[in-house]
Design a protein around this motif. Structure first.
Motif, PDB file in Angstrom:
ATOM      1  N   HIS A 108       0.810  -1.213   0.000  1.00  0.00           N
ATOM      2  CA  HIS A 108       0.000   0.000   0.000  1.00  0.00           C
ATOM      3  C   HIS A 108       0.841   1.260   0.000  1.00  0.00           C
ATOM      4  O   HIS A 108       1.842   1.363   0.711  1.00  0.00           O
ATOM      5  CB  HIS A 108      -0.929   0.021   1.212  1.00  0.00           C
ATOM      6  N   LYS A 145      -3.772   3.357   0.345  1.00  0.00           N
ATOM      7  CA  LYS A 145      -4.393   2.914  -0.901  1.00  0.00           C
ATOM      8  C   LYS A 145      -3.550   1.794  -1.474  1.00  0.00           C
ATOM      9  O   LYS A 145      -2.333   1.744  -1.292  1.00  0.00           O
ATOM     10  CB  LYS A 145      -4.499   4.067  -1.911  1.00  0.00           C
ATOM     11  N   PRO A 154      -8.295   8.995  -3.786  1.00  0.00           N
ATOM     12  CA  PRO A 154      -7.850   7.618  -4.054  1.00  0.00           C
ATOM     13  C   PRO A 154      -7.624   6.743  -2.818  1.00  0.00           C
ATOM     14  O   PRO A 154      -7.433   5.546  -2.955  1.00  0.00           O
ATOM     15  CB  PRO A 154      -6.524   7.826  -4.787  1.00  0.00           C
ATOM     16  N   TYR A 155      -7.640   7.310  -1.637  1.00  0.00           N
ATOM     17  CA  TYR A 155      -7.275   6.552  -0.445  1.00  0.00           C
ATOM     18  C   TYR A 155      -8.490   5.886   0.187  1.00  0.00           C
ATOM     19  O   TYR A 155      -9.565   6.486   0.277  1.00  0.00           O
ATOM     20  CB  TYR A 155      -6.556   7.455   0.553  1.00  0.00           C
ATOM     21  N   ASP A 156      -8.281   4.641   0.644  1.00  0.00           N
ATOM     22  CA  ASP A 156      -9.391   3.816   1.120  1.00  0.00           C
ATOM     23  C   ASP A 156      -9.491   3.716   2.640  1.00  0.00           C
ATOM     24  O   ASP A 156     -10.575   3.722   3.190  1.00  0.00           O
ATOM     25  CB  ASP A 156      -9.245   2.393   0.556  1.00  0.00           C
TER      26      ASP A 156
END
Length: 125
Positions: free
Chosen positions: A32, A99, A111-113
Motif C-alpha cells: 500500500h 491505498k 484515491p485513499y481507502d
C-alpha cells in the motif's frame, strides 16, 4: 479488521519539530501507498505527501518540501511523518491513509481507502 492509528500530535513552538506515527493493521502495508493529510479548522482536508509501497519514493506538496519527511518501516507496520521548522500554519489535525499500490503517488484525498482518526498538531507563534 482494518485499523489505521495516528499518534504523536502535540503543542509545539514555531520552529520546533515533531514526528507523527501511523500504525496499521488488518492489511499488508507492503502493498500500500501511504499518504499524509491535514485539516485545519474551517478548511478542507488537504494532502501533504505520500510514500510508495515498495521503493519508498515520496511525493510532497510544495508548501512542505524541505520541512516534512515521510518514511516507513513495513516490518513494524508503521509510517512516520517527520516535521521540522514547524509554522503556525501547520496547525491541523493530521491523518494518514492507505491505498493499494499503483503507478501513481497521489496526494489527493479521493484515491485513499483506509483512514485513521487523526492526531492534532498545534504550532504556537
Amino acid at each position: 479488521q482494518v485499523q489505521v492509528v495516528e499518534s504523536g500530535g502535540d503543542l509545539v513552538q514555531h520552529g520546533g519539530s515533531l514526528t507523527l506515527s501511523c500504525v496499521t493493521s488488518g492489511f499488508t502495508l507492503d502493498y500500500h501507498t501511504i499518504g499524509w493529510f491535514r485539516q485545519a479548522p474551517g478548511k478542507e482536508r488537504e494532502g501533504v505527501g505520500c510514500i510508495s509501497s515498495s521503493d519508498n519514493r515520496t511525493n510532497y506538496v510544495d508548501s512542505v518540501k524541505g520541512r516534512l519527511t515521510i518514511s516507513r518501516d513495513n516490518a513494524k507496520n508503521t509510517v512516520y511523518l517527520q516535521m521540522n521548522n514547524l509554522k503556525p500554519e501547520d496547525t491541523a489535525v493530521y491523518y494518514c491513509a492507505a491505498k493499494y499500490r499503483g503507478p501513481y503517488f497521489p496526494i489527493s484525498v479521493g484515491p485513499y481507502d483506509y483512514w485513521g482518526q487523526g492526531t492534532r498538531v498545534t504550532v504556537s507563534s
